[in-house]
Write an enzyme that holds these catalytic residues in place. Structure first.
Site, mmCIF file in Angstrom:
data_model
loop_
_atom_site.group_PDB
_atom_site.id
_atom_site.type_symbol
_atom_site.label_atom_id
_atom_site.label_comp_id
_atom_site.label_asym_id
_atom_site.label_seq_id
_atom_site.Cartn_x
_atom_site.Cartn_y
_atom_site.Cartn_z
ATOM 1 N N ASP A 80 0.832 -1.191 0.000
ATOM 2 C CA ASP A 80 0.000 0.000 0.000
ATOM 3 C C ASP A 80 0.873 1.249 0.000
ATOM 4 O O ASP A 80 2.062 1.199 0.335
ATOM 5 C CB ASP A 80 -0.962 0.012 1.186
ATOM 6 C CG ASP A 80 -0.256 0.055 2.538
ATOM 7 O OD1 ASP A 80 0.762 -0.656 2.700
ATOM 8 O OD2 ASP A 80 -0.702 0.797 3.432
ATOM 9 N N GLU A 145 -0.039 -0.934 5.789
ATOM 10 C CA GLU A 145 1.034 -0.396 6.636
ATOM 11 C C GLU A 145 0.872 1.095 6.873
ATOM 12 O O GLU A 145 1.156 1.602 7.971
ATOM 13 C CB GLU A 145 2.389 -0.687 5.987
ATOM 14 C CG GLU A 145 3.586 -0.416 6.901
ATOM 15 C CD GLU A 145 4.095 1.007 6.849
ATOM 16 O OE1 GLU A 145 4.918 1.377 7.716
ATOM 17 O OE2 GLU A 145 3.683 1.785 5.957
#
Length: 435
Positions: A80, A145
């Site tokens: 991400d 994250e």
């Protein structure tokens, strides 16, 4: 061993494709990227699993076991990214464009580059016939994250610990060369600071804004606190990681204040980085007060992002806040608290990193550092106390200050040569560790 040119070319191709997956978090939408990575790893012989806390946001686990027992080496990354405003960029943030010796795009530094390098190294080795002689190679690529890992690493380590248990983890956090004076330093992130975000509230008395002194403006009461946060800082503390960095920079760490002054005089940007790891940091980020322009607010709230040296907790933060703001005139409430942690410095993994740097850049030094921010390494250290988790992605064409300026910003990009350097490191480490 695969040649550098081959490794670099493979990593560039992988990173281009990864950048083209828009995985801005929120919402993430990591599934397509993870399924694509699985489609590369499974045919090469990796046992792959997609584990998701939420549909559409899986974490990828890929393993390659040896016939005999040995250590588990985990190469970790997240797929991400933070958002990107295309209007601020020179290129399409999701193009993976190659220009001027760089690969451009969101995630090209943080941290699809490391995912690409780790996959490229593993695939190149396997295709040449390599297999681990002992132990296990574990590739873990997480979701979420960038917004706290509640659906990524944190969830994996809590809900599926046996799937991700490892003896050694290599993640993001450091590795770009730092030029200082006549020294070249490669940082190895051995620790993450803790996160202790809190809200400060001031109270007054509401009234009509046309007669300001008829009321007690809670927003005005916030003014001296903001000025204190701007102009003061808690007393510095010499924890092991900044002590090691100060020594590596060639200064005496016994007086951190003096060391910072000396470093800042030589290189103000290095001083800024050093200051961020010397104790508790306090950064006001969001303020709220009132709902109508003609009403003096009775309550004002200020959100403060607070980062704390590893293994120190809330009481320590309260003392630091009182040192800066005093003890009266406001209320404080903690909203998001995670105690930082660290791994030991003297380990076989650190020895491998030192040998690599010696080969690639003779005369350069390696220094353990603490990440002023927060990474997924925290969750492995927390879940598996014997696990050694470091952050290391070596870069020599782009230095640490240049990289910091681009991460999460417009025109994020990585030199192609550094993709080759990092992929070579992961290839060497895999072979050296799992034999």
């Amino acid at each position: 061993m695969p040649e550098r040119e081959e490794l670099q070319g493979r990593a560039v191709e992988l990173l281009q494709r990864l950048v083209q997956f828009n995985t801005v978090n929120p919402p993430g939408n990591e599934q397509a990227a993870q399924e694509w990575l699985r489609s590369l790893l499974e045919p090469a012989g990796f046992q792959c699993e997609l584990l998701a806390a939420t549909p559409g946001r899986p974490n990828l686990i890929a393993r390659l076991r040896a016939p005999s027992d040995g250590p588990t080496l985990c190469l970790l990354g997240h797929v991400d990214t933070v958002l990107a405003d295309a209007g601020e960029w020179s290129v399409d943030p999701w193009s993976g464009e190659l220009r001027d010796g760089f690969l451009w795009g969101r995630g090209s530094l943080d941290m699809k580059s490391q995912v690409a390098a780790e996959v490229a190294a593993a695939l190149a080795l396997v295709e040449e016939g390599w297999r681990p002689e002992a132990g296990e190679l574990l590739l873990v690529f997480t979701a979420d994250e960038e917004t706290g890992a509640s659906e990524g690493a944190q969830w994996l380590c809590r809900e599926h610990p046996d799937r991700v248990r490892a003896d050694m983890v290599v993640n993001e956090g450091a590795g770009a060369v730092l030029h200082y004076d006549d020294r070249r330093l490669y940082g190895v992130c051995v620790a993450d600071k803790g996160v202790f975000r809190f809200k400060i509230t001031t109270h007054g008395r509401a009234g009509h804004a046309s007669v300001p002194r008829i009321a007690d403006n809670a927003l005005e009461r916030m003014g001296p606190l903001l000025e204190a946060l701007r102009s003061r800082r808690p007393t510095f503390e010499l924890t092991p990681e900044p002590e090691a960095l100060i020594r590596a920079l060639g200064h005496d760490p016994s007086d951190p204040e003096r060391a910072l002054r000396e470093v800042s005089a030589k290189d103000p940007l290095v001083g800024i980085l050093l200051e961020a790891i010397l104790g508790v940091s306090l950064a006001p980020t969001i303020i709220r007060a009132g709902e109508k322009i003609n009403v003096i607010p009775s309550v004002a709230e200020l959100d403060v992002d607070c980062r704390v040296p590893p293994e120190l907790g809330e009481e320590h933060v309260r003392r630091a806040v009182a040192e800066v703001l005093g003890e009266e005139g406001y209320d404080i409430a903690f909203q998001d608290t995670v105690t930082g942690n660290r791994s030991p410095v003297q380990t076989p993994l650190m020895d491998s990193i030192r040998r690599f740097v010696d080969r690639e850049d003779p005369g350069a030094d390696v220094a353990p550092v603490v990440l002023p921010g927060f990474s997924d390494s925290h969750w492995w250290r927390r879940a598996f106390p014997d696990c050694v988790a470091y952050g290391f992605f070596p870069m020599s064409a782009m230095n640490a200050l240049e990289a910091y300026a681009l991460i999460h910003g417009p025109d994020e990009r990585i030199p192609l040569a550094d993709l080759g350097l990092a992929t070579t490191f992961y290839s060497d480490l895999i072979v050296e560790t799992l034999r």
